[in-house]
Design a protein around this motif. Structure first.
Motif, PDB file in Angstrom:
ATOM      1  N   VAL A  92       0.848  -1.197   0.000  1.00 43.55           N
ATOM      2  CA  VAL A  92       0.000   0.000   0.000  1.00 43.55           C
ATOM      3  C   VAL A  92       0.883   1.245   0.000  1.00 43.55           C
ATOM      4  O   VAL A  92       1.829   1.360   0.788  1.00 43.55           O
ATOM      5  CB  VAL A  92      -0.935  -0.010   1.220  1.00 43.55           C
ATOM      6  N   ALA A  93       0.570   2.180  -0.899  1.00 42.41           N
ATOM      7  CA  ALA A  93       1.386   3.377  -1.072  1.00 42.41           C
ATOM      8  C   ALA A  93       0.582   4.625  -0.725  1.00 42.41           C
ATOM      9  O   ALA A  93      -0.629   4.699  -0.956  1.00 42.41           O
ATOM     10  CB  ALA A  93       1.912   3.465  -2.504  1.00 42.41           C
ATOM     11  N   VAL A  94       1.280   5.614  -0.188  1.00 45.87           N
ATOM     12  CA  VAL A  94       0.686   6.889   0.205  1.00 45.87           C
ATOM     13  C   VAL A  94       1.442   7.991  -0.525  1.00 45.87           C
ATOM     14  O   VAL A  94       2.669   8.084  -0.423  1.00 45.87           O
ATOM     15  CB  VAL A  94       0.785   7.112   1.728  1.00 45.87           C
ATOM     16  N   ASN A  95       0.722   8.826  -1.265  1.00 40.71           N
ATOM     17  CA  ASN A  95       1.368   9.919  -1.976  1.00 40.71           C
ATOM     18  C   ASN A  95       1.793  10.986  -0.974  1.00 40.71           C
ATOM     19  O   ASN A  95       0.958  11.630  -0.342  1.00 40.71           O
ATOM     20  CB  ASN A  95       0.435  10.511  -3.023  1.00 40.71           C
ATOM     21  N   ALA A  96       3.095  11.158  -0.823  1.00 47.34           N
ATOM     22  CA  ALA A  96       3.645  12.035   0.208  1.00 47.34           C
ATOM     23  C   ALA A  96       4.175  13.347  -0.353  1.00 47.34           C
ATOM     24  O   ALA A  96       4.883  14.082   0.341  1.00 47.34           O
ATOM     25  CB  ALA A  96       4.756  11.306   0.956  1.00 47.34           C
ATOM     26  N   GLN A  97       3.834  13.673  -1.589  1.00 44.96           N
ATOM     27  CA  GLN A  97       4.369  14.880  -2.215  1.00 44.96           C
ATOM     28  C   GLN A  97       3.685  16.140  -1.697  1.00 44.96           C
ATOM     29  O   GLN A  97       2.478  16.146  -1.439  1.00 44.96           O
ATOM     30  CB  GLN A  97       4.182  14.799  -3.726  1.00 44.96           C
ATOM     31  N   ALA A  98       4.451  17.201  -1.584  1.00 40.47           N
ATOM     32  CA  ALA A  98       3.885  18.487  -1.175  1.00 40.47           C
ATOM     33  C   ALA A  98       3.126  19.149  -2.319  1.00 40.47           C
ATOM     34  O   ALA A  98       2.141  19.870  -2.089  1.00 40.47           O
ATOM     35  CB  ALA A  98       4.991  19.417  -0.674  1.00 40.47           C
ATOM     36  N   GLU A  99       3.568  18.909  -3.572  1.00 39.39           N
ATOM     37  CA  GLU A  99       2.938  19.511  -4.747  1.00 39.39           C
ATOM     38  C   GLU A  99       2.794  18.447  -5.828  1.00 39.39           C
ATOM     39  O   GLU A  99       3.540  18.436  -6.821  1.00 39.39           O
ATOM     40  CB  GLU A  99       3.771  20.695  -5.252  1.00 39.39           C
ATOM     41  N   THR A 128       1.149   1.222   9.634  1.00 40.34           N
ATOM     42  CA  THR A 128       2.229   0.454  10.238  1.00 40.34           C
ATOM     43  C   THR A 128       1.821  -0.102  11.590  1.00 40.34           C
ATOM     44  O   THR A 128       2.060  -1.285  11.896  1.00 40.34           O
ATOM     45  CB  THR A 128       3.486   1.335  10.377  1.00 40.34           C
ATOM     46  N   ASP A 129       1.190   0.725  12.415  1.00 41.70           N
ATOM     47  CA  ASP A 129       0.739   0.273  13.735  1.00 41.70           C
ATOM     48  C   ASP A 129      -0.280  -0.850  13.616  1.00 41.70           C
ATOM     49  O   ASP A 129      -0.386  -1.697  14.515  1.00 41.70           O
ATOM     50  CB  ASP A 129       0.132   1.440  14.517  1.00 41.70           C
ATOM     51  N   GLY A 130      -1.023  -0.851  12.509  1.00 38.39           N
ATOM     52  CA  GLY A 130      -2.019  -1.894  12.279  1.00 38.39           C
ATOM     53  C   GLY A 130      -1.478  -3.102  11.542  1.00 38.39           C
ATOM     54  O   GLY A 130      -2.245  -4.010  11.197  1.00 38.39           O
ATOM     55  N   GLY A 131      -0.195  -3.121  11.283  1.00 43.01           N
ATOM     56  CA  GLY A 131       0.420  -4.272  10.640  1.00 43.01           C
ATOM     57  C   GLY A 131       0.292  -4.321   9.132  1.00 43.01           C
ATOM     58  O   GLY A 131       0.494  -5.383   8.531  1.00 43.01           O
ATOM     59  N   VAL A 132      -0.019  -3.186   8.502  1.00 40.61           N
ATOM     60  CA  VAL A 132      -0.151  -3.138   7.045  1.00 40.61           C
ATOM     61  C   VAL A 132       1.136  -2.576   6.442  1.00 40.61           C
ATOM     62  O   VAL A 132       1.448  -1.389   6.640  1.00 40.61           O
ATOM     63  CB  VAL A 132      -1.346  -2.263   6.616  1.00 40.61           C
ATOM     64  N   PRO A 133       1.908  -3.376   5.729  1.00 41.28           N
ATOM     65  CA  PRO A 133       3.115  -2.848   5.082  1.00 41.28           C
ATOM     66  C   PRO A 133       2.746  -1.722   4.115  1.00 41.28           C
ATOM     67  O   PRO A 133       1.757  -1.802   3.395  1.00 41.28           O
ATOM     68  CB  PRO A 133       3.680  -4.059   4.339  1.00 41.28           C
ATOM     69  N   ASN A 134       3.551  -0.676   4.101  1.00 41.48           N
ATOM     70  CA  ASN A 134       3.225   0.476   3.268  1.00 41.48           C
ATOM     71  C   ASN A 134       4.506   1.214   2.918  1.00 41.48           C
ATOM     72  O   ASN A 134       5.574   0.948   3.455  1.00 41.48           O
ATOM     73  CB  ASN A 134       2.235   1.390   3.989  1.00 41.48           C
ATOM     74  N   ARG A 135       4.352   2.161   1.995  1.00 44.48           N
ATOM     75  CA  ARG A 135       5.500   2.964   1.587  1.00 44.48           C
ATOM     76  C   ARG A 135       5.030   4.350   1.166  1.00 44.48           C
ATOM     77  O   ARG A 135       3.849   4.559   0.838  1.00 44.48           O
ATOM     78  CB  ARG A 135       6.232   2.311   0.415  1.00 44.48           C
ATOM     79  N   ALA A 154       0.292  12.409   5.164  1.00 41.77           N
ATOM     80  CA  ALA A 154       0.792  11.165   4.577  1.00 41.77           C
ATOM     81  C   ALA A 154       1.577  10.360   5.608  1.00 41.77           C
ATOM     82  O   ALA A 154       1.425   9.131   5.702  1.00 41.77           O
ATOM     83  CB  ALA A 154       1.656  11.467   3.355  1.00 41.77           C
ATOM     84  N   ALA A 155       2.403  11.047   6.386  1.00 40.18           N
ATOM     85  CA  ALA A 155       3.167  10.356   7.429  1.00 40.18           C
ATOM     86  C   ALA A 155       2.248   9.790   8.504  1.00 40.18           C
ATOM     87  O   ALA A 155       2.485   8.687   9.025  1.00 40.18           O
ATOM     88  CB  ALA A 155       4.176  11.322   8.039  1.00 40.18           C
ATOM     89  N   ARG A 156       1.202  10.525   8.844  1.00 40.25           N
ATOM     90  CA  ARG A 156       0.219  10.045   9.824  1.00 40.25           C
ATOM     91  C   ARG A 156      -0.484   8.799   9.295  1.00 40.25           C
ATOM     92  O   ARG A 156      -0.693   7.823  10.040  1.00 40.25           O
ATOM     93  CB  ARG A 156      -0.789  11.156  10.107  1.00 40.25           C
ATOM     94  N   VAL A 157      -0.864   8.790   8.037  1.00 45.43           N
ATOM     95  CA  VAL A 157      -1.494   7.615   7.431  1.00 45.43           C
ATOM     96  C   VAL A 157      -0.541   6.433   7.484  1.00 45.43           C
ATOM     97  O   VAL A 157      -0.933   5.310   7.872  1.00 45.43           O
ATOM     98  CB  VAL A 157      -1.917   7.916   5.974  1.00 45.43           C
TER      99      VAL A 157
END
Length: 266
Positions: A60-67, A103-110, A95-98
């Motif tokens: 699972v990926a989270v878009n962490a871009q500012a723009e 992660t705390d829930g055991g879901v690998p992400n990036r 994005a970091a909070r997500v």
């Protein structure tokens, strides 16, 4: 801030709201509903976390871009539809909070730092928040396309609703392109599935989760979704609903098929 609802919205077909379509008016009711959606919330979210049916990842990926840029992931449409602009800012802190919740829930992400926002994001939000002044963070689906896993993923995100974040699943409640493009009559299948979906989404939360996890057993399920990627954003939104009730907030007949939107919570 008061708790925000979660939403499952239709995003139409490609850049449908920004081009001529035949017959004319095909997407007008959906466009009008999207334009009024922000006013129905009762408050302005500080940010949107959006799950689109157009992004799948093995982790699972989270878009962490500012723009973030835009990703024009549709093909064969008029040239002007590739000039659309939606310069909504990202929100790296969200994005970091997500990521931490996952992660705390055991879901690998990036974190994703290159991919643009796809049309499941910018096409509807050009109508919802046309000024592009609400930050948007996009979250991918997991490429397992497992309904139960996405319900569980959504449950991990529920705390964001008390932090001013609007969680939106963007897809289509009927998504059989052969049916829509004239290879059959999508009406009866879409009606059967839409009736079931409405009953499932408005059921008691525990029953809602059970039914949605086994959506493939529903009437006309596979005829309505030969592939489930446009339905799975609903699972994330429903998972993040927790014990809040669900309700149908929009229904339309588009290209012969019944399409609905749902909200969960206040």
């Amino acid at each position: 801030m008061p708790r925000l609802p979660t939403l499952y919205i239709p995003h139409g077909g490609g850049p449908c709201f920004f081009m001529d379509w035949h017959p004319a008016g095909t997407w007008d009711r959906m466009a009008a509903w999207l334009r009024g959606l922000g006013d129905t919330l009762g408050q302005r979210p500080r940010a949107v976390l959006l799950i689109s049916g157009h992004w799948e990842e093995p982790r699972v990926a989270v878009n962490a871009q500012a723009e973030p840029e835009l990703l024009f992931d549709y093909y064969g449409f008029p040239p002007h539809t590739y000039q659309l602009r939606y310069p909504a800012p990202g929100d790296p802190a969200l994005a970091a909070r997500v990521q931490q919740l996952l992660t705390d829930g055991g879901v690998p992400n990036r974190a994703e730092t290159a991919r643009g926002l796809d049309h499941g994001v910018f096409v509807p939000f050009l109508l919802v928040y046309p000024q592009a002044d609400v930050p948007i963070v996009q979250l991918s689906l997991h490429d397992s396309l497992d309904a139960g896993a996405h319900l569980a993923l959504g449950a991990l995100l529920e705390p964001l609703r008390d932090e001013g974040v609007l969680i939106v699943g963007s897809g289509m409640s009927y998504h059989n392109m052969r049916g829509l493009m004239g290879a059959g009559n999508p009406g009866p299948d879409s009606d059967r599935f839409d009736t079931w979906l409405g009953d499932a989404c408005t059921a008691d939360p525990a029953e809602r989760t059970r039914r949605l996890a086994h959506w493939q057993q529903a009437p006309a399920a596979l005829a309505s979704h030969p592939r489930e990627e446009h339905l799975l954003p609903l699972m994330v939104a429903a998972g993040a609903a927790g014990n809040d009730p669900g309700r149908r907030v929009f229904q339309d007949r588009v290209m012969g098929a019944t399409v609905s939107a749902f909200a969960f919570g206040p």
